[in-house]
Motif scaffolding. Structure first.
Motif, short mmCIF file in Angstrom:
data_model
loop_
_atom_site.label_atom_id
_atom_site.label_comp_id
_atom_site.label_asym_id
_atom_site.label_seq_id
_atom_site.Cartn_x
_atom_site.Cartn_y
_atom_site.Cartn_z
N ALA A 1 0.83 -1.21 0.00
CA ALA A 1 0.00 0.00 0.00
C ALA A 1 0.86 1.26 0.00
N GLU A 2 1.99 1.23 0.73
CA GLU A 2 2.90 2.39 0.76
C GLU A 2 3.49 2.63 -0.63
N ALA A 3 3.96 1.57 -1.27
CA ALA A 3 4.53 1.71 -2.62
C ALA A 3 3.47 2.20 -3.60
N ALA A 4 2.25 1.69 -3.50
CA ALA A 4 1.16 2.13 -4.39
C ALA A 4 0.82 3.60 -4.16
N TYR A 5 0.88 4.04 -2.93
CA TYR A 5 0.61 5.45 -2.61
C TYR A 5 1.64 6.35 -3.28
N LEU A 6 2.93 5.99 -3.11
CA LEU A 6 3.99 6.84 -3.64
C LEU A 6 4.16 6.72 -5.15
N THR A 7 3.90 5.55 -5.70
CA THR A 7 4.18 5.31 -7.11
C THR A 7 2.94 5.49 -8.00
N GLU A 8 1.78 5.12 -7.48
CA GLU A 8 0.58 5.10 -8.30
C GLU A 8 -0.50 6.06 -7.83
N GLY A 9 -0.26 6.78 -6.74
CA GLY A 9 -1.25 7.71 -6.23
C GLY A 9 -2.42 7.04 -5.52
N ALA A 10 -2.22 5.84 -5.00
CA ALA A 10 -3.29 5.14 -4.27
C ALA A 10 -3.65 5.92 -3.01
N MET B 1 -3.17 2.11 3.44
CA MET B 1 -2.14 1.99 4.48
C MET B 1 -2.78 1.99 5.87
N ALA B 2 -3.72 2.90 6.09
CA ALA B 2 -4.33 3.07 7.41
C ALA B 2 -4.97 1.78 7.92
N ALA B 3 -5.43 0.94 7.03
CA ALA B 3 -6.07 -0.32 7.44
C ALA B 3 -5.12 -1.22 8.22
N HIS B 4 -3.82 -0.96 8.13
CA HIS B 4 -2.81 -1.80 8.78
C HIS B 4 -2.16 -1.11 9.97
N LEU B 5 -2.64 0.09 10.32
CA LEU B 5 -2.03 0.89 11.38
C LEU B 5 -2.93 0.99 12.59
N ALA B 6 -2.35 0.85 13.78
CA ALA B 6 -3.10 1.10 15.01
C ALA B 6 -3.45 2.58 15.08
N ALA C 1 2.14 12.22 3.34
CA ALA C 1 1.98 13.33 2.38
C ALA C 1 3.30 14.08 2.21
N ALA C 2 4.00 14.33 3.32
CA ALA C 2 5.30 15.00 3.26
C ALA C 2 6.32 14.14 2.50
N MET C 3 6.28 12.84 2.75
CA MET C 3 7.17 11.94 2.02
C MET C 3 6.83 11.95 0.53
N GLY C 4 5.53 11.99 0.23
CA GLY C 4 5.08 12.04 -1.16
C GLY C 4 5.47 13.33 -1.87
N GLU C 5 5.67 14.40 -1.12
CA GLU C 5 6.16 15.64 -1.72
C GLU C 5 7.62 15.50 -2.12
#
Length: 140
Positions: free
Chosen positions: A15-24, A29-34, A62-66
């Motif tokens: 999910a992290e890779a899809a967020y940064l690479t594909e705009g997912a 990601m949140a589904a896996h975070l406490a 979001a900051a990482m994505g910038e």
């Protein structure tokens, strides 16, 4: 290590890779975070500091994505002690502003509770190389 922890971790990384690479979306990601997840990042990085809870993690990603518009894992190895996993990752990131691709590695200490990620502590191989990829202009 329970199977659930590794399923959670691998799904999070995808999910992290899809967020940064594909705009997912962040929700993958949140589904896996406490709800009280904490991300610690080296203070020298543009997205450095402590990021707490889902909203804090959303702000971090979001900051990482910038900074980065691509993330690819070339190798990952996992060592577990029940609710903690140490991950060696070797991969590539593409800097959004400079277009440079950084090949690097890092270790992450990741903690879990009830099958969800509660804490990330990444240890970069070379933060100066990360900063150089983000700030140096690419060669024509």
């Amino acid at each position: 290590m329970t199977v659930d922890v590794m399923i959670t971790l691998r799904a999070f990384y995808a999910a992290e890779a899809a967020y940064l690479t594909e705009g997912a979306g962040f929700e993958q990601m949140a589904a896996h975070l406490a709800s009280d997840v904490v991300m610690y990042q080296a203070s020298s990085l543009p997205y450095g500091g402590e990021w707490r809870g889902h909203e804090g993690f959303r702000a971090f990603i979001a900051a990482m994505g910038e900074s980065w518009d691509g993330l690819w894992f070339d190798e990952q190895q996992f060592v577990s002690d029940n609710d903690r996993v140490v991950v060696y990752s070797r991969g590539r990131l593409r800097a959004r502003r400079t277009g440079r691709t950084l090949e690097t590695s890092l270790l992450q200490w990741i903690s879990f509770k009830d099958g969800l990620i509660t804490e990330f502590r990444p240890y970069y191989h070379d933060t100066s190389a990360v900063l150089a990829a983000l700030t140096a202009e690419s060669n024509p």
